[in-house]
Design a protein around this motif. Structure first.
Motif, PDB file in Angstrom:
ATOM      1  N   ALA A 184     104.486   1.860  74.433  1.00 36.92           N
ATOM      2  CA  ALA A 184     104.453   0.447  74.103  1.00 36.92           C
ATOM      3  C   ALA A 184     106.073  -0.194  73.882  1.00 36.92           C
ATOM      4  CB  ALA A 184     104.004   0.038  72.693  1.00 36.92           C
ATOM      5  N   SER A 209     107.824  -2.848  76.489  1.00 38.06           N
ATOM      6  CA  SER A 209     108.396  -4.110  75.701  1.00 38.06           C
ATOM      7  C   SER A 209     109.840  -4.335  76.340  1.00 38.06           C
ATOM      8  CB  SER A 209     108.429  -3.734  74.104  1.00 38.06           C
ATOM      9  OG  SER A 209     107.189  -3.645  73.739  1.00 38.06           O
ATOM     10  N   ALA A 211     102.051  -3.296  76.722  1.00 40.44           N
ATOM     11  CA  ALA A 211     102.524  -2.804  75.396  1.00 40.44           C
ATOM     12  C   ALA A 211     101.595  -3.271  74.183  1.00 40.44           C
ATOM     13  CB  ALA A 211     103.943  -3.466  75.053  1.00 40.44           C
ATOM     14  N   ALA A 269      98.446  -0.928  74.436  1.00 35.96           N
ATOM     15  CA  ALA A 269      98.895   0.698  74.111  1.00 35.96           C
ATOM     16  C   ALA A 269      98.775   0.601  72.580  1.00 35.96           C
ATOM     17  CB  ALA A 269     100.274   0.823  74.547  1.00 35.96           C
ATOM     18  N   LEU A 270      99.178  -0.364  71.901  1.00 42.21           N
ATOM     19  CA  LEU A 270      99.252  -0.568  70.328  1.00 42.21           C
ATOM     20  C   LEU A 270      97.779  -0.412  69.873  1.00 42.21           C
ATOM     21  CD1 LEU A 270     102.408  -2.713  69.317  1.00 42.21           C
ATOM     22  CD2 LEU A 270     102.061  -0.293  69.258  1.00 42.21           C
ATOM     23  N   LEU A 315     108.446  -5.087  69.904  1.00 38.84           N
ATOM     24  CA  LEU A 315     107.749  -6.271  70.816  1.00 38.84           C
ATOM     25  C   LEU A 315     107.451  -7.625  70.248  1.00 38.84           C
ATOM     26  CD1 LEU A 315     105.509  -6.575  73.028  1.00 38.84           C
ATOM     27  CD2 LEU A 315     103.730  -5.721  71.744  1.00 38.84           C
ATOM     28  N   SER A 331      99.873  -7.120  68.052  1.00 39.01           N
ATOM     29  CA  SER A 331      99.323  -6.793  69.430  1.00 39.01           C
ATOM     30  C   SER A 331      98.055  -7.672  69.739  1.00 39.01           C
ATOM     31  CB  SER A 331      98.976  -5.277  69.430  1.00 39.01           C
ATOM     32  OG  SER A 331      97.916  -5.038  68.590  1.00 39.01           O
TER      33      SER A 331
END
Length: 279
Positions: A38, A42, A56, A59-60, A103, A178
């Protein structure tokens, strides 16, 4: 003869083999890998290619799944250890602290276009840096408090027990960030007023992490429940809904969890005022 230990119910239980202790750590490593991915996505994101921000954010979301699985597997296999707890906390700082704060900054502030008043944009960006750091330090403080707390009591406790967390968990805080970004498909904020709203959301989420408010832990849900097929059916329905409608389901789940702590706090305060007025 294999080593044995006495369980909480007073019965002798055989200790798992040493190799079994690696299993939860593998999911923790997956958690950390998702956080690292992530971060890399980012950094590469831009207005021209917004898919990096979306990847990203996803992915979180995967990291939240890994974080839940490592604890469940450790409890199911009886392989909880001090090493595993410390590794999990360090992984959470990276994945749910550093990665979402970076992010949130790049997506919500750094990508703002140059306005008629570039000084105002620069001021928003500077404030955004500070607020994203506040999110990071609040998340780390939440983890530290969780590690040293033996029996924390929320301010709106109801019946104390393992059913509730004291303060919003840091994975849920990262999930708020996210889910919003994924809902926008990674399209960064281009309006300074929306950036101010984003700033307020980050501040409020940071406050909830270090608050003494009650949040549901879901630890009372086990596969040994009286009607496990209902639990599996519910998980299957929720899982299928997330796969099919992930853009909407993830933000609904994240915001519903955030609001649940606020509602519990307001309900407790309202009930306490009614009891006082009745006296």
């Amino acid at each position: 003869m294999e080593d044995a230990q006495i369980g909480t119910d007073g019965k002798m239980r055989r200790q798992p083999s040493r190799g079994m202790y690696v299993l939860p750590s593998l999911f923790t490593a997956g958690n950390m890998a998702a956080g690292y991915y992530a971060i890399t996505q980012s950094i590469q994101g831009s207005v021209a290619d917004q898919s990096y921000f979306d990847r990203a954010a996803l992915a979180l979301g995967i990291a939240v799944l890994f974080d839940g699985l490592d604890g469940i597997i450790a409890r199911m296999t009886n392989t909880t250890s001090d090493f595993g707890k410390e590794l999990d906390s360090l992984a959470d700082v990276i994945t749910f602290g550093v990665a979402p704060s970076l992010l949130a900054y790049i997506w919500g502030f750094r990508m703002l276009p140059l306005m008629a008043h570039p000084e105002a944009r620069q001021q928003i960006v500077h404030i955004g840096v500070f607020v994203c750091f506040i999110f990071l330090i609040c998340g780390a403080s939440r983890l530290a408090r969780f590690n040293i707390s033996i029996n924390p009591q929320p301010r709106n406790p109801g019946r104390p027990g393992k059913k509730y967390f004291v303060g919003m968990p840091i994975p849920a805080g990262a999930g708020v960030i996210s889910s919003v970004i994924h809902f926008q498909r990674g399209s960064p904020i281009d309006n300074p007023w929306i950036s101010v709203v984003w700033l307020c959301l980050l501040l409020f989420t940071s406050f909830l992490m270090v608050s003494n408010w009650r949040f549901w832990s879901a630890k009372e849900i086990t596969v040994g429940a009286r009607h496990p097929y209902r639990l599996f059916a519910l998980i299957a329905v929720v899982g299928a809904s997330i796969v099919l409608f992930h853009q909407y389901m993830l933000i609904i789940i994240a915001m519903a969890y955030l609001v649940s702590g606020v509602v519990a706090r307001l309900a407790y305060s309202w009930g306490r005022r009614r009891r006082h007025s009745a006296v």
